[in-house]
Design an enzyme around this catalytic site. Structure first.
Site, PDB file in Angstrom:
ATOM      1  N   GLN A  46       0.826  -1.208   0.000  1.00 28.37           N
ATOM      2  CA  GLN A  46       0.000   0.000   0.000  1.00 28.37           C
ATOM      3  C   GLN A  46       0.859   1.257   0.000  1.00 28.37           C
ATOM      4  O   GLN A  46       0.721   2.143  -0.837  1.00 28.37           O
ATOM      5  CB  GLN A  46      -0.887   0.008   1.253  1.00 28.37           C
ATOM      6  CG  GLN A  46      -1.870  -1.123   1.309  1.00 28.37           C
ATOM      7  CD  GLN A  46      -2.662  -1.120   2.621  1.00 28.37           C
ATOM      8  OE1 GLN A  46      -2.330  -0.405   3.559  1.00 28.37           O
ATOM      9  NE2 GLN A  46      -3.705  -1.914   2.667  1.00 28.37           N
ATOM     10  N   GLU A 115       6.811   7.808   6.279  1.00 28.57           N
ATOM     11  CA  GLU A 115       6.415   6.681   7.122  1.00 28.57           C
ATOM     12  C   GLU A 115       7.370   6.589   8.306  1.00 28.57           C
ATOM     13  O   GLU A 115       8.419   7.251   8.305  1.00 28.57           O
ATOM     14  CB  GLU A 115       6.419   5.376   6.309  1.00 28.57           C
ATOM     15  CG  GLU A 115       5.377   5.387   5.208  1.00 28.57           C
ATOM     16  CD  GLU A 115       5.315   4.101   4.395  1.00 28.57           C
ATOM     17  OE1 GLU A 115       6.233   3.274   4.514  1.00 28.57           O
ATOM     18  OE2 GLU A 115       4.345   3.937   3.647  1.00 28.57           O
ATOM     19  N   HIS A 244       3.955  -6.026  11.594  1.00 30.18           N
ATOM     20  CA  HIS A 244       3.356  -4.715  11.312  1.00 30.18           C
ATOM     21  C   HIS A 244       2.436  -4.386  12.468  1.00 30.18           C
ATOM     22  O   HIS A 244       1.646  -5.237  12.897  1.00 30.18           O
ATOM     23  CB  HIS A 244       2.569  -4.762  10.002  1.00 30.18           C
ATOM     24  CG  HIS A 244       2.276  -3.384   9.478  1.00 30.18           C
ATOM     25  ND1 HIS A 244       1.373  -2.548  10.071  1.00 30.18           N
ATOM     26  CD2 HIS A 244       2.791  -2.704   8.424  1.00 30.18           C
ATOM     27  CE1 HIS A 244       1.346  -1.406   9.400  1.00 30.18           C
ATOM     28  NE2 HIS A 244       2.194  -1.470   8.399  1.00 30.18           N
ATOM     29  N   ARG A 290       8.521   0.467  13.639  1.00 29.26           N
ATOM     30  CA  ARG A 290       7.467  -0.546  13.706  1.00 29.26           C
ATOM     31  C   ARG A 290       7.616  -1.493  14.880  1.00 29.26           C
ATOM     32  O   ARG A 290       6.633  -1.858  15.519  1.00 29.26           O
ATOM     33  CB  ARG A 290       7.495  -1.398  12.438  1.00 29.26           C
ATOM     34  CG  ARG A 290       6.912  -0.707  11.278  1.00 29.26           C
ATOM     35  CD  ARG A 290       6.944  -1.572  10.072  1.00 29.26           C
ATOM     36  NE  ARG A 290       6.331  -0.810   9.005  1.00 29.26           N
ATOM     37  CZ  ARG A 290       6.321  -1.178   7.748  1.00 29.26           C
ATOM     38  NH1 ARG A 290       6.890  -2.305   7.386  1.00 29.26           N
ATOM     39  NH2 ARG A 290       5.745  -0.441   6.847  1.00 29.26           N
ATOM     40  N   HIS A 351       4.597  -9.501   9.145  1.00 26.82           N
ATOM     41  CA  HIS A 351       4.498  -8.686   7.928  1.00 26.82           C
ATOM     42  C   HIS A 351       5.645  -8.903   6.957  1.00 26.82           C
ATOM     43  O   HIS A 351       5.439  -8.990   5.761  1.00 26.82           O
ATOM     44  CB  HIS A 351       4.458  -7.220   8.362  1.00 26.82           C
ATOM     45  CG  HIS A 351       4.267  -6.252   7.247  1.00 26.82           C
ATOM     46  ND1 HIS A 351       3.193  -6.311   6.391  1.00 26.82           N
ATOM     47  CD2 HIS A 351       5.010  -5.177   6.850  1.00 26.82           C
ATOM     48  CE1 HIS A 351       3.279  -5.323   5.511  1.00 26.82           C
ATOM     49  NE2 HIS A 351       4.375  -4.637   5.751  1.00 26.82           N
ATOM     50  N   ARG A 386      13.723  -3.684   9.091  1.00 25.81           N
ATOM     51  CA  ARG A 386      13.554  -3.019   7.787  1.00 25.81           C
ATOM     52  C   ARG A 386      12.911  -1.648   7.963  1.00 25.81           C
ATOM     53  O   ARG A 386      11.891  -1.508   8.642  1.00 25.81           O
ATOM     54  CB  ARG A 386      12.659  -3.872   6.889  1.00 25.81           C
ATOM     55  CG  ARG A 386      12.330  -3.225   5.571  1.00 25.81           C
ATOM     56  CD  ARG A 386      11.262  -4.008   4.835  1.00 25.81           C
ATOM     57  NE  ARG A 386       9.977  -3.929   5.474  1.00 25.81           N
ATOM     58  CZ  ARG A 386       8.847  -3.582   4.872  1.00 25.81           C
ATOM     59  NH1 ARG A 386       8.846  -3.289   3.586  1.00 25.81           N
ATOM     60  NH2 ARG A 386       7.705  -3.555   5.521  1.00 25.81           N
TER      61      ARG A 386
HETATM   62  C1  FAD Z   1      -0.018  -5.916   2.787  1.00 24.51           C
HETATM   63  C2  FAD Z   1       1.401  -5.591   2.469  1.00 24.51           C
HETATM   64  C3  FAD Z   1       1.789  -4.263   2.304  1.00 24.51           C
HETATM   65  C4  FAD Z   1       3.109  -3.947   2.005  1.00 24.51           C
HETATM   66  N1  FAD Z   1       3.446  -2.642   1.775  1.00 24.51           N
HETATM   67  C5  FAD Z   1       4.709  -2.353   1.370  1.00 24.51           C
HETATM   68  C6  FAD Z   1       5.060  -1.029   0.992  1.00 24.51           C
HETATM   69  O1  FAD Z   1       4.242  -0.128   1.002  1.00 24.51           O
HETATM   70  N2  FAD Z   1       6.339  -0.798   0.607  1.00 24.51           N
HETATM   71  C7  FAD Z   1       7.291  -1.775   0.563  1.00 24.51           C
HETATM   72  O2  FAD Z   1       8.444  -1.496   0.206  1.00 24.51           O
HETATM   73  N3  FAD Z   1       6.967  -3.035   0.901  1.00 24.51           N
HETATM   74  C8  FAD Z   1       5.712  -3.349   1.284  1.00 24.51           C
HETATM   75  N4  FAD Z   1       5.389  -4.636   1.607  1.00 24.51           N
HETATM   76  C9  FAD Z   1       6.396  -5.677   1.409  1.00 24.51           C
HETATM   77  C10 FAD Z   1       6.532  -5.927  -0.079  1.00 24.51           C
HETATM   78  O3  FAD Z   1       5.267  -5.870  -0.678  1.00 24.51           O
HETATM   79  C11 FAD Z   1       7.156  -7.288  -0.352  1.00 24.51           C
HETATM   80  O4  FAD Z   1       8.327  -7.438   0.399  1.00 24.51           O
HETATM   81  C12 FAD Z   1       7.509  -7.403  -1.828  1.00 24.51           C
HETATM   82  O5  FAD Z   1       6.368  -7.150  -2.604  1.00 24.51           O
HETATM   83  C13 FAD Z   1       8.045  -8.777  -2.119  1.00 24.51           C
HETATM   84  O6  FAD Z   1       8.188  -8.899  -3.504  1.00 24.51           O
HETATM   85  P1  FAD Z   1       8.725 -10.256  -4.095  1.00 24.51           P
HETATM   86  O7  FAD Z   1       8.738 -10.095  -5.565  1.00 24.51           O
HETATM   87  O8  FAD Z   1       9.957 -10.644  -3.397  1.00 24.51           O
HETATM   88  O9  FAD Z   1       7.619 -11.334  -3.649  1.00 24.51           O
HETATM   89  P2  FAD Z   1       6.047 -11.384  -3.905  1.00 24.51           P
HETATM   90  O10 FAD Z   1       5.539 -10.126  -4.464  1.00 24.51           O
HETATM   91  O11 FAD Z   1       5.407 -11.883  -2.663  1.00 24.51           O
HETATM   92  O12 FAD Z   1       5.911 -12.518  -5.004  1.00 24.51           O
HETATM   93  C14 FAD Z   1       6.236 -13.850  -4.654  1.00 24.51           C
HETATM   94  C15 FAD Z   1       5.857 -14.734  -5.805  1.00 24.51           C
HETATM   95  O13 FAD Z   1       6.418 -16.028  -5.644  1.00 24.51           O
HETATM   96  C16 FAD Z   1       5.428 -17.005  -5.937  1.00 24.51           C
HETATM   97  N5  FAD Z   1       5.810 -18.241  -5.253  1.00 24.51           N
HETATM   98  C17 FAD Z   1       6.085 -18.438  -3.943  1.00 24.51           C
HETATM   99  N6  FAD Z   1       6.427 -19.730  -3.733  1.00 24.51           N
HETATM  100  C18 FAD Z   1       6.376 -20.346  -4.938  1.00 24.51           C
HETATM  101  C19 FAD Z   1       6.616 -21.673  -5.366  1.00 24.51           C
HETATM  102  N7  FAD Z   1       6.965 -22.653  -4.517  1.00 24.51           N
HETATM  103  N8  FAD Z   1       6.466 -21.948  -6.678  1.00 24.51           N
HETATM  104  C20 FAD Z   1       6.067 -21.004  -7.574  1.00 24.51           C
HETATM  105  N9  FAD Z   1       5.818 -19.725  -7.204  1.00 24.51           N
HETATM  106  C21 FAD Z   1       5.984 -19.395  -5.904  1.00 24.51           C
HETATM  107  C22 FAD Z   1       4.149 -16.386  -5.438  1.00 24.51           C
HETATM  108  O14 FAD Z   1       3.042 -17.040  -5.998  1.00 24.51           O
HETATM  109  C23 FAD Z   1       4.349 -14.965  -5.954  1.00 24.51           C
HETATM  110  O15 FAD Z   1       4.070 -14.924  -7.331  1.00 24.51           O
HETATM  111  C24 FAD Z   1       4.064  -4.970   1.907  1.00 24.51           C
HETATM  112  C25 FAD Z   1       3.687  -6.298   2.080  1.00 24.51           C
HETATM  113  C26 FAD Z   1       2.364  -6.605   2.352  1.00 24.51           C
HETATM  114  C27 FAD Z   1       1.966  -8.036   2.522  1.00 24.51           C
END
Ligand code: FAD
Length: 542
Positions: A46, A115, A244, A290, A351, A386
């Site tokens: 968000q 933030e 969080h 946090r 979180h 973080r």
């Molecule tokens: C509600 C919420 C709000 C947030 N707000 C912020 C923010 O404002 N700013 C910020 O910097 N961060 C924020 N964060 C943290 C941030 O969103 C995440 O750390 C970041 O998006 C992670 O990105 P990623 O690409 O590493 O993983 P993700 O975006 O979680 O993607 C992981 C992917 O891996 C796939 N996957 C997992 N396991 C497997 C498997 N075994 N086989 C195949 N696919 C798999 C999933 O299906 C998904 O597609 C927030 C997190 C949440 C939950």
């Protein structure tokens, strides 16, 4: 069935897709993702992306804030690299078509919010749906690229590494460990596919689902960390789980976050009787880090016996709240809570994982041809805690540096491929009537972790958690081969592994620092513990 690509990317969030788009002009890329492609933590982010974009800001200030949050464990060179790369990565997203919110002042390209822990306004955002906007653009660009193939409903089971092949008698000598791809379950087709690739990227996100209360979507089961650990990669700092402070508290609200940006915009935490309490805990009051706010809420709830506390935004004009937080306002309204007139009930929830698969500055893990990016990785940026909105930034910067690393390699550098990767078979005569074992253990692990390995820890609870988890792990190891393979079972096995890793790391660290707070070791101990907690499986027997 077997498929061969140049690069296998596991995960379709910001890390996986932004990496895939950078290398796809040169390499054929498979992106496997275990549910629909947009089902990622990225999609739910968000607040936004932290970056130095305001006239009163500087790299030094962002670096200082990040180091302060990390409580002595950030790697200074990595912090500098990420912070200094920020503006260029945000600019690229803008050029790709991400619609960030603009300020009132038409000359300012972005509306920058603040933030907790940030000394300046530096969070670029798309209202309160930043992740959705970023994911929308990345998905549409990846879908349009002829060299990227996205496999939805495909869950990676295990990495293909030499130690596993040695165990099965398929290799006779072993050099340095290397990765050859992954075994993946096609959950719709109910078949295992061998994805064969010269380079594999774990972009599988976090592990919030290891706790009963979490802001994370269902996909966040720590699969990448668990697979890397089983393959022999080094894992780091998994005791640092960020809770969080403010998730929506309502029986019908699953995993809904009330963004930190509300406190950035003057939101005040109140107890049930309407009394503010944060001044008792920190001079920054509601804008404290946090971990401090989460611990304060935990203390208030434990002392009062109340189920939640409240976040009050009613000092703002209703129009401002509807414009600034349309998503949160709308969600609360659907549950009968009008944030323009009444405080929002909130509780802390798991979180973000600061730890993960240890990588270098190019995103390389400790196994050859394996990279880890995004929340699955431990790059050295976050240290023991973080700073808000630094994680989307980290994913973008490391996707860029891993791509640079791969694009810099000459085409002929390593074309070797293990042609005869053995198939992983579906278990024969598997029993599909024992799903209760899976659902029961899912629930037990998540409650155990919340109660024994949560915001406040003790030696006794950690020891008990380890004993319980060892028993669950034995049960899973015994029954895993006999139960029909499905995503719940694969995730359960990974949840149990990640839970054990968190507890082991937490038991190693005999101090309190950042997000790790142990009542039996309440002080920070720089002399012994100003270092990462590293964990690796013993050298597997050949
Ligand atoms: C509600 C919420 C709000 C947030 N707000 C912020 C923010 O404002 N700013 C910020 O910097 N961060 C924020 N964060 C943290 C941030 O969103 C995440 O750390 C970041 O998006 C992670 O990105 P990623 O690409 O590493 O993983 P993700 O975006 O979680 O993607 C992981 C992917 O891996 C796939 N996957 C997992 N396991 C497997 C498997 N075994 N086989 C195949 N696919 C798999 C999933 O299906 C998904 O597609 C927030 C997190 C949440 C939950």
């Amino acid at each position: 069935m077997s498929l061969t690509f140049d690069i296998l990317v596991i995960g379709s969030g910001i890390a996986g897709l932004s990496f895939a788009l950078r290398v796809a002009d040169r390499y054929r890329v498979a992106v496997v993702t275990k549910k629909e492609k947009i089902e990622t933590s990225t999609n739910y982010a968000q607040g936004g992306i932290a970056s130095v974009l305001g006239p009163d800001d500087s790299f030094d200030l962002h670096i200082r804030d990040t180091l302060q949050a990390g409580d002595g464990l950030c790697h200074g060179d990595i912090v500098e690299m990420v912070v200094k790369n920020g503006p260029a990565r945000v600019q690229e997203l803008t050029e790709m078509g991400v619609g960030f919110s603009r300020g009132q002042d038409p000359s300012a390209p972005f509306d920058l919010s603040r933030e907790g822990g940030h000394s300046r306004n530096r969070i670029v955002h798309a209202h309160d749906m930043t992740g959705r906007e970023v994911e929308r653009v990345l998905v549409s660009m990846a879908e349009a690229h002829p060299n990227i193939e996205i496999f939805e409903n495909h869950i990676a089971i295990d990495l293909i590494v030499e130690c596993h092949l040695l165990k099965r008698g398929l290799l006779t000598t072993r050099k340095r460990e290397r990765c050859w791809g992954a075994y993946v379950l096609d959950t719709r087709g109910n078949r295992i596919i061998t994805f064969h690739a010269k380079n594999t990227l774990l972009c599988s996100g976090g592990a919030g689902k290891v706790y009963i209360y979490t802001s994370n979507p269902d996909v966040a089961t720590g699969d990448g960390v668990a697979m890397a650990y089983r393959a022999g990669a080094v894992i780091a700092n998994m005791e640092f789980v960020q809770f969080h402070p403010t998730c929506l508290y309502h029986p019908h609200a699953k995993n809904f976050l009330i963004s930190e940006a509300l406190r950035g915009d003057g939101g005040r935490l109140l107890d049930k009787r309407g009394r503010p309490f944060m001044e008792k805990y920190h001079p920054l009051k509601d804008l404290a880090f946090r971990d401090i706010v989460a611990r304060a809420i935990d203390t208030e709830m434990k002392q009062s016996g109340d189920d939640c506390v409240y976040l009050d935004m009613t000092h703002h004009a209703p129009d401002f709240l509807k414009r600034r937080f349309p998503n949160i306002h709308e969600k609360c309204l659907t549950l009968g809570i009008d944030m323009t007139r009444e405080p929002i009930p909130v509780v802390p929830a798991a979180h973000y994982m600061c730890g993960g698969i240890l990588t270098d500055r190019r995103g390389r893990a400790s196994i050859d041809h394996l990279y880890a990016l995004g929340e699955a990785a431990c790059t050295g940026l976050h240290g023991a805690n973080r700073l808000a909105s630094n994680s989307l930034l980290e994913a973008l910067v490391f996707a860029h540096s891993a791509a640079e690393d791969l694009l810099a390699q000459p085409a002929s550098a390593d074309d070797s491929c293990l042609r005869e990767v053995p198939r992983l078979e579906m278990p024969k005569n598997a029993d599909s009537s024992e799903m209760v074992l899976i659902t029961y253990n899912w629930d037990i692990i998540r409650r155990l972790m919340w109660n024994y390995v949560g915001i406040v820890r003790t030696d006794t609870r950690l020891q008990l958690a380890q004993n319980h988890l060892a028993q669950i792990q034995r049960e899973i190891d015994e029954h895993y081969p006999n139960i029909s393979l499905n995503s719940d079972l694969i995730e359960l096995r990974n949840l149990a592994t990640v839970a054990e890793i968190i507890v082991t790391c937490a038991r190693k660290r005999l101090e309190s620092r950042g997000l790790h707070y142990n009542v039996d070791h309440p002080q920070k101990d720089d002399a012994h513990w100003r270092q990462d907690t590293l964990l690796c499986l013993d050298e597997p027997a050949a």
